[in-house]
Design an enzyme around this catalytic site. Structure first.
Site, mmCIF file in Angstrom:
data_model
loop_
_atom_site.group_PDB
_atom_site.id
_atom_site.type_symbol
_atom_site.label_atom_id
_atom_site.label_comp_id
_atom_site.label_asym_id
_atom_site.label_seq_id
_atom_site.Cartn_x
_atom_site.Cartn_y
_atom_site.Cartn_z
ATOM 1 N N SER A 4 0.846 -1.198 0.000
ATOM 2 C CA SER A 4 0.000 0.000 0.000
ATOM 3 C C SER A 4 0.873 1.237 0.000
ATOM 4 O O SER A 4 1.814 1.336 0.781
ATOM 5 C CB SER A 4 -0.909 0.009 1.239
ATOM 6 O OG SER A 4 -1.655 1.202 1.292
ATOM 7 N N ARG A 7 -1.238 -5.436 -5.821
ATOM 8 C CA ARG A 7 -2.278 -6.125 -5.057
ATOM 9 C C ARG A 7 -3.650 -5.666 -5.534
ATOM 10 O O ARG A 7 -3.851 -4.494 -5.868
ATOM 11 C CB ARG A 7 -2.141 -5.806 -3.562
ATOM 12 C CG ARG A 7 -2.938 -6.714 -2.658
ATOM 13 C CD ARG A 7 -2.316 -8.101 -2.514
ATOM 14 N NE ARG A 7 -1.167 -8.101 -1.620
ATOM 15 C CZ ARG A 7 0.082 -8.305 -2.028
ATOM 16 N NH1 ARG A 7 0.347 -8.485 -3.301
ATOM 17 N NH2 ARG A 7 1.068 -8.331 -1.169
ATOM 18 N N THR A 20 -7.286 1.775 5.667
ATOM 19 C CA THR A 20 -6.634 1.222 6.865
ATOM 20 C C THR A 20 -7.432 1.559 8.116
ATOM 21 O O THR A 20 -7.602 0.709 9.002
ATOM 22 C CB THR A 20 -5.196 1.758 6.992
ATOM 23 O OG1 THR A 20 -4.471 1.451 5.799
ATOM 24 C CG2 THR A 20 -4.483 1.126 8.178
ATOM 25 N N CYS A 56 -1.845 -9.824 -15.575
ATOM 26 C CA CYS A 56 -0.974 -10.233 -14.468
ATOM 27 C C CYS A 56 0.233 -9.304 -14.371
ATOM 28 O O CYS A 56 0.950 -9.112 -15.357
ATOM 29 C CB CYS A 56 -0.504 -11.671 -14.672
ATOM 30 S SG CYS A 56 0.695 -12.200 -13.420
ATOM 31 N N CYS A 82 4.493 -15.680 -8.862
ATOM 32 C CA CYS A 82 3.295 -15.060 -8.289
ATOM 33 C C CYS A 82 3.633 -14.138 -7.122
ATOM 34 O O CYS A 82 4.354 -14.527 -6.192
ATOM 35 C CB CYS A 82 2.327 -16.146 -7.835
ATOM 36 S SG CYS A 82 0.790 -15.529 -7.121
ATOM 37 N N CYS A 118 -1.192 -11.087 -5.924
ATOM 38 C CA CYS A 118 -2.102 -9.958 -6.120
ATOM 39 C C CYS A 118 -3.552 -10.421 -6.279
ATOM 40 O O CYS A 118 -4.481 -9.660 -6.024
ATOM 41 C CB CYS A 118 -1.686 -9.124 -7.325
ATOM 42 S SG CYS A 118 -2.008 -9.901 -8.935
ATOM 43 N N CYS A 156 -5.773 -12.577 -11.171
ATOM 44 C CA CYS A 156 -6.207 -13.637 -12.077
ATOM 45 C C CYS A 156 -7.528 -14.246 -11.623
ATOM 46 O O CYS A 156 -8.396 -14.578 -12.446
ATOM 47 C CB CYS A 156 -5.133 -14.717 -12.176
ATOM 48 S SG CYS A 156 -4.611 -15.408 -10.586
#
Length: 619
Positions: free
Chosen positions: A121, A371, A407, A566, A592, A595, A598
Site C-alpha cells: 500500500s 495487489r 486502513t 498479471c 506469483c 495480487c 487472475c
C-alpha cells in the site's frame, strides 16, 4: 530464466515427543515454528517465463487427508496479520486482560514469513482508529511508538494529459490534514510487536488453507493450515508434514481483498444475498529513493487521466515520506473492457509523465509490489457475521474509494468485531454452543465506517455512465460538494469485473513502448524487487483444471489477456506447433506476487488462487 541454486532438503526434522498442547503458549509457538522451518526444504526459489522441466501428473493414490493433524484449541483465531486482524487481536487481549482473564487465547495466523511481507500500500493513514486503539502510538515520549510516520503537509490533485498536467480541486474526502504517510509493511510489523507484548500469539509462516466446519450444525469450527512437503506430482516428500488444525470458538477472517478462505465462507453462508457483487482494482506500487532536490517531505499528489483511456477507471499517486523516499503507483479498475490493456504497461508509461519523472529521475527504485483492492464500497458490503465467525477489514470491503483510504476502516472493523466476540464469549459459559456475532453487524451500522461509505456510495459507480471518466468526475464533484450522499438513489455497479472484458478482435490493440531500464523496467526486473519466492516442486497454487482446455477457449477470444492483466509474468502462451492454434498455455506459479488479479479478471472464471506453502510469496 533467473534462478538461484540453494541447498537440498534437510535429512532430519523435529518430531514432538509430547503433544504440543502439553506446553505453555510461548514454548508451543516456538515448537510449532521450529517444526515448520525444519520440515521445509531450502527451496529452489526462482521466477521464470518458461517451464524448466515437465512434472508428472498428480498421484491420485496419495491422500494426505488420511494422515493425522495436530490440533490446537483457542478462544479466537484470526486469519491474517494485517491492520484489521492485528487490531482485532489487540482489542481482544486488552479486554481480556482488563477483565483479569489472561488465559484468554487469541491467535493470529499469517501466511507471510514475517508480518507485513504481503502488505502492499502506498499508504496515507487517517489515524482515528489507531488513536483509539493505541492512543500513544505516535507520542514522542513513548519508547515503543511507531517512529516512521511522516505528517502529510501538502495536497495536490492533477488531471494529466500526455505531456501536461492541469490542477483540479480535490474533493473534501481527499483532504489529508492530520493524516500520516507510512509504510503499511512497517506499520503491520509494529502492530504485531504491540500485540505480542500483551499476550497475542502470532504464527507467521502458517498459511490457512481450509475452513473447518462443525459436523452437526455446519458452523465454522476453525481453520487448518496447508500441508508441507508435497511434491508437484502430489506425492509426499521425505520431509512431508501434515497441516495443523486450529479450533476456535470464534474465527475472524482478515485475509484482505478476495481472500481464498473468505470466498468459501461467503459462498457457503450466502453472505452476498443482499448486496451487489464486489468490484475490484489492481494497485501497482514502487518505492524509490530520490535525489534530495526532488524530495518534498509530506507532499501528497494524486492524478487522474493519462495514461489510462477514458473508459478505464483509475489514477496515480506519489507520496513523499521518511528521508528521500517516495511511494508512487497506479490503480486500475478491473472492469476495464480492452483485453489488450496491461496495467503494468500503463504504470511504466505513467512514470515517464513529467509530473512523475521529475521526481524519480536520477533516483533508484528499491521495491515493487501489486495487489488487488476492493472498490465496491457501500453497495457491495456482504453480511459480515456468520455462525462461528465474521469478516473484517478489506475482506469485507471497507475501502473508501474516493478518500483512497481503508486502513482506518479496516482497523475499526477489527476492533468492533473484537468487542462483539469478547461480549459473546464472556457471557457464554457453554463452550460447545455456536457463537453468532449479532452485535458486530449492529455495531457496523452504527459506526463511522457505515456513515462514510454510505456518503460516497454513488461516486465510483458514476464512472459507468456513457460519459465514462468525464461524466464520473462531474457527478462525483456534485456528490462531494452538493449532494454529500443524501440523494434518495443508490447507483448500481455495472456487473462483475470479468464480465466487462470484450473480445480482442473488437478492441484496439495497444502497443507499449520499450522500457528504458532507468525509469521503466521489464516485468521480471520488477518481480525481482518483490523478493517473491516459491518452492518449485509443489502443487501449483494457481488452480486451472485443464491448461490445454483453458488455452483452446481463451486464446482465440482474448489473445493472451492473462499475460497482460498479471503484473508478475505468471501467465504466458508459449509457441507450440503441436497445439491447434500454435500456442500452449503455461503458468509460472513461482513468479506469483499474490495480487489475486487472475482470480478476479479471468474471463472464464476458471483460475482459482489458493495459498501456497506458508512463508512463501513476496517478502
Amino acid at each position: 530464466m533467473i534462478r538461484s541454486t540453494l541447498a537440498g532438503p534437510p535429512t532430519k526434522y523435529l518430531r514432538f515427543q509430547r503433544p504440543h498442547t502439553w506446553f505453555p503458549p510461548a514454548r508451543r509457538r516456538l515448537l510449532f515454528q521450529t517444526s515448520r522451518r525444519s520440515a521445509l526444504p531450502a527451496a529452489a526459489n526462482y521466477f521464470s517465463t518458461s517451464s524448466s522441466k515437465a512434472f508428472a501428473d498428480v498421484n491420485k493414490s496419495f491422500d494426505p487427508g488420511q494422515q493425522d493433524r495436530e490440533t490446537d484449541n483457542v478462544d479466537v483465531c484470526i486469519v491474517g496479520g494485517g491492520p484489521a486482524g492485528l487490531s482485532a487481536a489487540i482489542r481482544l487481549k486488552q479486554l481480556a486482560n482488563q477483565a483479569g482473564n489472561e488465559e484468554f487465547r487469541v491467535l493470529v495466523l499469517e501466511k507471510a514469513g514475517e508480518l507485513g511481507d504481503h502488505i502492499v500500500s502506498g499508504n496515507v493513514i487517517e489515524p482515528s482508529a489507531v488513536n483509539e486503539l493505541l492512543p500513544d502510538w505516535n507520542n514522542a515520549d513513548n519508547p515503543s511508538r511507531f517512529e516512521n510516520a511522516t505528517a502529510a503537509t501538502n495536497d495536490k490533485m492533477r488531471f494529466l494529459t500526455k505531456n501536461n498536467s492541469i490542477p483540479i480541486p480535490a474533493p473534501p474526502q481527499m483532504n489529508n490534514h492530520g493524516n500520516y504517510i507510512i509504510s503499511l509493511n512497517q506499520f503491520s510489523k509494529w502492530l504485531g510487536e504491540r500485540a505480542e507484548e500483551i499476550g497475542v500469539e502470532i504464527y507467521p509462516g502458517f498459511a490457512a488453507s481450509e475452513v473447518l466446519y462443525q459436523p452437526d450444525d455446519g458452523s465454522v469450527l476453525g481453520v487448518a493450515t496447508n500441508d508441507q512437503g508435497v511434491a508437484r506430482d502430489g506425492t509426499p516428500k521425505p520431509y512431508f508434514e501434515r497441516g495443523m488444525e486450529f479450533h476456535a470458538r470464534v474465527t475472524l477472517f482478515a485475509e484482505g481483498c478476495h481472500g481464498s478462505l473468505s470466498k468459501q465462507v461467503i459462498k457457503k453462508f450466502d453472505l452476498r444475498r443482499d448486496s451487489q457483487p464486489q468490484t475490484y482494482a489492481l494497485g501497482l506500487k514502487e518505492v524509490w529513493e530520490v535525489k534530495p532536490e526532488n524530495f518534498r517531505k509530506g507532499e501528497v499528489l494524486h492524478s487522474m487521466g493519462y495514461p489510462l483511456p477514458s473508459n478505464t477507471y483509475g489514477g496515480g499517486w506519489i507520496y513523499h515520506f521518511d528521508d528521500n523516499l517516495v511511494s508512487l503507483g497506479l490503480v486500475v479498475g478491473l472492469d476495464y473492457p480492452n483485453p489488450w490493456l496491461s496495467p503494468y504497461g500503463e504504470f511504466q508509461k505513467l512514470k515517464h509523465h513529467p509530473v512523475y519523472k521529475s521526481v524519480i529521475e536520477g533516483g533508484k527504485c528499491i521495491s515493487y509490489g501489486a495487489r488487488a483492492l476492493n472498490e465496491g464500497g457501500f453497495q457491495s458490503i456482504p453480511k459480515c457475521a456468520f455462525p462461528g465467525g465474521a469478516l473484517i477489514g478489506d475482506t469485507a470491503g471497507f475501502l473508501n474509494v474516493p478518500k483512497i483510504k481503508g486502513t482506518h476502516t479496516a482497523m475499526r472493523s477489527g476492533m468492533l468485531a473484537a468487542k462483539a466476540a469478547w461480549d459473546a464469549l464472556n457471557g457464554n459459559e457453554d463452550a460447545e454452543s455456536t457463537v453468532f456475532l449479532y452485535d458486530y453487524e449492529d455495531a457496523l451500522r452504527e459506526s463511522t465506517i457505515w456513515k462514510e461509505l454510505k456518503e460516497v456510495r454513488n461516486m465510483r459507480p458514476s464512472f459507468h455512465s456513457p460519459l465514462g471518466l468525464y461524466g464520473g468526475i462531474m457527478y462525483s464533484g456534485l456528490e462531494a460538494y452538493l449532494f454529500r450522499g443524501k440523494t434518495p438513489w443508490t447507483l448500481k455497479h455495472k456487473g462483475k469485473d470479468h464480465e466487462a472484458t470484450k473480445l480482442a478482435d473488437e478492441q484496439p490493440k495497444i502497443e507499449y513502448p520499450k522500457n528504458d531500464g532507468e525509469i521503466s523496467f521489464d516485468i521480471l526486473t520488477s518481480v525481482s524487487r518483490t523478493g517473491t519466492s516459491h518452492e518449485e516442486d509443489q502443487p501449483v497454487h494457481l488452480q486451472v483444471n485443464d491448461w490445454d482446455a483453458h488455452g483452446r477457449e481463451m486464446w482465440p477470444k482474448y489473445r493472451g489477456v492473462e499475460n497482460r492483466f498479471c503484473p508478475a509474468g505468471v501467465y504466458e502462451y508459449v509457441e507450440d506447433e503441436s497445439k491447434d492454434f500454435g500456442r500452449r498455455f503455461h503458468i509460472n506459479a513461482q513468479n506469483c506476487i499474490h495480487c489475486k488479479t487472475c482470480d478476479i479478471k479471468a474471463p472464464a472464471q476458471d483460475i482459482n488462487w489458493q495459498t501456497p506453502q506458508g512463508a512463501e510469496g513476496p517478502s
